[in-house]
Every structure is written in structure tokens, then in C-alpha cells.
Design a protein around this motif. Structure first.
Motif, PDB file in Angstrom:
ATOM      1  N   ARG A  27      43.512  27.674  30.345  1.00 53.09           N
ATOM      2  CA  ARG A  27      42.254  27.630  30.933  1.00 53.09           C
ATOM      3  C   ARG A  27      41.278  26.696  29.851  1.00 53.09           C
ATOM      4  O   ARG A  27      41.276  27.607  28.857  1.00 53.09           O
ATOM      5  CB  ARG A  27      41.768  28.703  31.584  1.00 53.09           C
ATOM      6  CG  ARG A  27      40.615  28.352  32.018  1.00 53.09           C
ATOM      7  CD  ARG A  27      40.017  29.422  32.594  1.00 53.09           C
ATOM      8  NE  ARG A  27      38.721  29.387  33.145  1.00 53.09           N
ATOM      9  CZ  ARG A  27      37.941  29.457  34.368  1.00 53.09           C
ATOM     10  NH1 ARG A  27      38.855  29.748  35.214  1.00 53.09           N
ATOM     11  NH2 ARG A  27      36.652  28.999  34.818  1.00 53.09           N
ATOM     12  N   TRP A  29      38.487  24.762  31.064  1.00 56.72           N
ATOM     13  CA  TRP A  29      37.298  24.578  31.776  1.00 56.72           C
ATOM     14  C   TRP A  29      36.583  25.644  31.956  1.00 56.72           C
ATOM     15  O   TRP A  29      37.097  26.958  32.244  1.00 56.72           O
ATOM     16  CB  TRP A  29      37.761  23.907  32.999  1.00 56.72           C
ATOM     17  CG  TRP A  29      38.588  24.733  34.034  1.00 56.72           C
ATOM     18  CD1 TRP A  29      38.051  25.258  35.050  1.00 56.72           C
ATOM     19  CD2 TRP A  29      40.035  24.630  34.071  1.00 56.72           C
ATOM     20  NE1 TRP A  29      39.098  26.079  35.553  1.00 56.72           N
ATOM     21  CE2 TRP A  29      40.329  25.651  35.091  1.00 56.72           C
ATOM     22  CE3 TRP A  29      40.974  24.101  33.086  1.00 56.72           C
ATOM     23  CZ2 TRP A  29      41.763  26.142  35.150  1.00 56.72           C
ATOM     24  CZ3 TRP A  29      42.341  24.701  33.258  1.00 56.72           C
ATOM     25  CH2 TRP A  29      42.709  25.689  34.444  1.00 56.72           C
ATOM     26  N   ARG A  30      35.243  25.464  31.848  1.00 55.05           N
ATOM     27  CA  ARG A  30      34.322  26.606  32.263  1.00 55.05           C
ATOM     28  C   ARG A  30      34.700  27.914  31.386  1.00 55.05           C
ATOM     29  O   ARG A  30      34.685  28.796  31.766  1.00 55.05           O
ATOM     30  CB  ARG A  30      34.274  27.110  33.616  1.00 55.05           C
ATOM     31  CG  ARG A  30      33.798  25.844  34.671  1.00 55.05           C
ATOM     32  CD  ARG A  30      33.485  26.209  36.137  1.00 55.05           C
ATOM     33  NE  ARG A  30      32.899  25.158  36.708  1.00 55.05           N
ATOM     34  CZ  ARG A  30      32.678  25.161  38.000  1.00 55.05           C
ATOM     35  NH1 ARG A  30      33.399  26.285  38.790  1.00 55.05           N
ATOM     36  NH2 ARG A  30      32.180  24.192  38.518  1.00 55.05           N
ATOM     37  N   THR A  31      34.956  27.348  30.113  1.00 55.53           N
ATOM     38  CA  THR A  31      34.859  28.737  28.961  1.00 55.53           C
ATOM     39  C   THR A  31      33.866  28.681  28.053  1.00 55.53           C
ATOM     40  O   THR A  31      33.177  27.563  27.460  1.00 55.53           O
ATOM     41  CB  THR A  31      36.330  28.441  28.283  1.00 55.53           C
ATOM     42  OG1 THR A  31      36.352  27.314  27.770  1.00 55.53           O
ATOM     43  CG2 THR A  31      37.363  28.682  29.391  1.00 55.53           C
ATOM     44  N   ASP A  32      33.650  29.723  27.519  1.00 57.64           N
ATOM     45  CA  ASP A  32      32.751  29.913  26.303  1.00 57.64           C
ATOM     46  C   ASP A  32      33.725  30.075  25.121  1.00 57.64           C
ATOM     47  O   ASP A  32      34.655  30.765  25.184  1.00 57.64           O
ATOM     48  CB  ASP A  32      31.881  31.171  26.295  1.00 57.64           C
ATOM     49  CG  ASP A  32      30.782  31.018  27.506  1.00 57.64           C
ATOM     50  OD1 ASP A  32      30.403  30.068  27.916  1.00 57.64           O
ATOM     51  OD2 ASP A  32      30.545  32.424  27.975  1.00 57.64           O
ATOM     52  N   ARG A  51      28.714  27.503  24.790  1.00 54.66           N
ATOM     53  CA  ARG A  51      29.082  27.808  26.040  1.00 54.66           C
ATOM     54  C   ARG A  51      29.811  26.715  26.849  1.00 54.66           C
ATOM     55  O   ARG A  51      29.670  25.450  26.331  1.00 54.66           O
ATOM     56  CB  ARG A  51      27.932  28.311  26.580  1.00 54.66           C
ATOM     57  CG  ARG A  51      27.080  29.468  26.093  1.00 54.66           C
ATOM     58  CD  ARG A  51      26.117  30.064  27.073  1.00 54.66           C
ATOM     59  NE  ARG A  51      25.227  31.150  26.556  1.00 54.66           N
ATOM     60  CZ  ARG A  51      25.705  32.402  26.981  1.00 54.66           C
ATOM     61  NH1 ARG A  51      26.782  32.871  27.598  1.00 54.66           N
ATOM     62  NH2 ARG A  51      24.911  33.360  26.306  1.00 54.66           N
ATOM     63  N   GLY A  52      30.484  27.058  27.800  1.00 56.36           N
ATOM     64  CA  GLY A  52      30.968  26.041  28.766  1.00 56.36           C
ATOM     65  C   GLY A  52      29.734  25.117  29.283  1.00 56.36           C
ATOM     66  O   GLY A  52      30.323  23.805  29.440  1.00 56.36           O
ATOM     67  N   GLY A  53      28.592  25.338  29.426  1.00 52.42           N
ATOM     68  CA  GLY A  53      27.650  24.635  29.722  1.00 52.42           C
ATOM     69  C   GLY A  53      27.244  23.351  28.581  1.00 52.42           C
ATOM     70  O   GLY A  53      26.496  22.531  28.862  1.00 52.42           O
ATOM     71  N   SER A  72      35.706  18.208  24.975  1.00 46.65           N
ATOM     72  CA  SER A  72      36.561  18.811  25.877  1.00 46.65           C
ATOM     73  C   SER A  72      37.599  17.870  26.445  1.00 46.65           C
ATOM     74  O   SER A  72      38.665  18.402  26.918  1.00 46.65           O
ATOM     75  CB  SER A  72      35.558  18.763  27.200  1.00 46.65           C
ATOM     76  OG  SER A  72      34.407  19.761  26.949  1.00 46.65           O
ATOM     77  N   GLN A  99      33.807  31.455  31.265  1.00 47.50           N
ATOM     78  CA  GLN A  99      32.257  31.431  31.041  1.00 47.50           C
ATOM     79  C   GLN A  99      31.417  32.481  31.590  1.00 47.50           C
ATOM     80  O   GLN A  99      31.670  32.859  32.739  1.00 47.50           O
ATOM     81  CB  GLN A  99      31.713  29.974  31.596  1.00 47.50           C
ATOM     82  CG  GLN A  99      30.508  29.596  31.477  1.00 47.50           C
ATOM     83  CD  GLN A  99      30.188  28.106  32.267  1.00 47.50           C
ATOM     84  OE1 GLN A  99      30.641  27.219  31.667  1.00 47.50           O
ATOM     85  NE2 GLN A  99      29.053  28.068  33.022  1.00 47.50           N
TER      86      GLN A  99
END
Length: 121
Positions: A27, A29-32, A51-53, A72, A99
Motif C-alpha cells: 500500500r 497510496w494515501r499513506t503518511d 503526509r499523504g496529502g 509517488s 493516512q
């Protein structure tokens, strides 16, 4: 499941630079993601995170010298270390979590094996 593999550590003279990389699988995606370090006989300390963002932060001890970034497309986290000091000597670890809104300096789920950084005076 997530696997993290760090690279880029080594021996460097004080004042020099080094870039660490952490390649993630599973995984991504959308991970810190974050960097921690642990000196011999010391506890593991937070270094920096992203952060994921996309927002990033670094610890006060390395502010102005270290930068955390991620690519990414390559599933890779980086730690650019400039103006290295002997006190930066430690094993550096990459960490990841789903995240979260929680403090980025703690509570990570997955960890890499670490890469050693030694800064000579």
C-alpha cells in the motif's frame, strides 16, 4: 502488506550532504511516511515526515538542513540531508502508516530495516 527498504546511508564528513531513499511496496497510496533515527544507546527520534496529502514537517533539530520529499510515481520517500553534523550519526529508519490526522511524529505501522549514517568531525 507494506515493505520499506532504505538506502543511501554511509560515511560523510561534517558539513557534507547525503540523500536517503526509502522504496515502498504494497500500500503506497494515501499513506503518511516518515523518517526516524536512532543513535547508539539512544531512543528512536522523529526526524521528518510527509503526509499523504503532501504536507511535510521536520524536527527542530534538523530544521533548515533536512528536507523530506516523496516521488509517488516511484513509491519512494527521500530525506535530503545537508550541513551534516556529528550528532546526526545514527541508523535512519523509514516508516509508513495509513493516512491519518494524528501527529506525524509518532504511531507508524510499518518500518524499514534502517540505513546507517555516520558523520565524522
Amino acid at each position: 502488506q507494506v515493505q520499506l527498504v532504505e538506502s543511501g546511508g554511509g560515511l560523510v564528513q561534517a558539513g557534507g550532504s547525503l540523500r536517503l531513499a526509502c522504496v515502498a511496496s504494497g500500500r503506497t497510496w494515501r499513506t503518511d511516511m516518515a523518517w526516524f533515527r536512532q543513535a547508539p544507546g539512544q531512543e528512536r527520534d522523529f526526524v521528518g515526515a510527509i503526509r499523504g496529502g503532501g504536507s511535510s514537517a521536520v524536527a527542530e533539530a534538523v530544521k533548515g538542513r533536512f528536507t523530506v520529499s516523496r516521488d509517488s510515481a516511484k513509491n519512494t520517500l527521500y530525506l535530503q540531508m545537508n550541513s551534516l553534523k556529528p550528532e546526526d550519526t545514527a541508523v535512519y529508519y523509514c516508516a509508513s502508516r495509513i493516512q491519518s490526522l494524528r501527529d506525524v511524529s509518532r504511531d507508524y505501522t510499518y518500518w524499514g530495516q534502517g540505513t546507517s549514517v555516520t558523520v565524522s568531525s
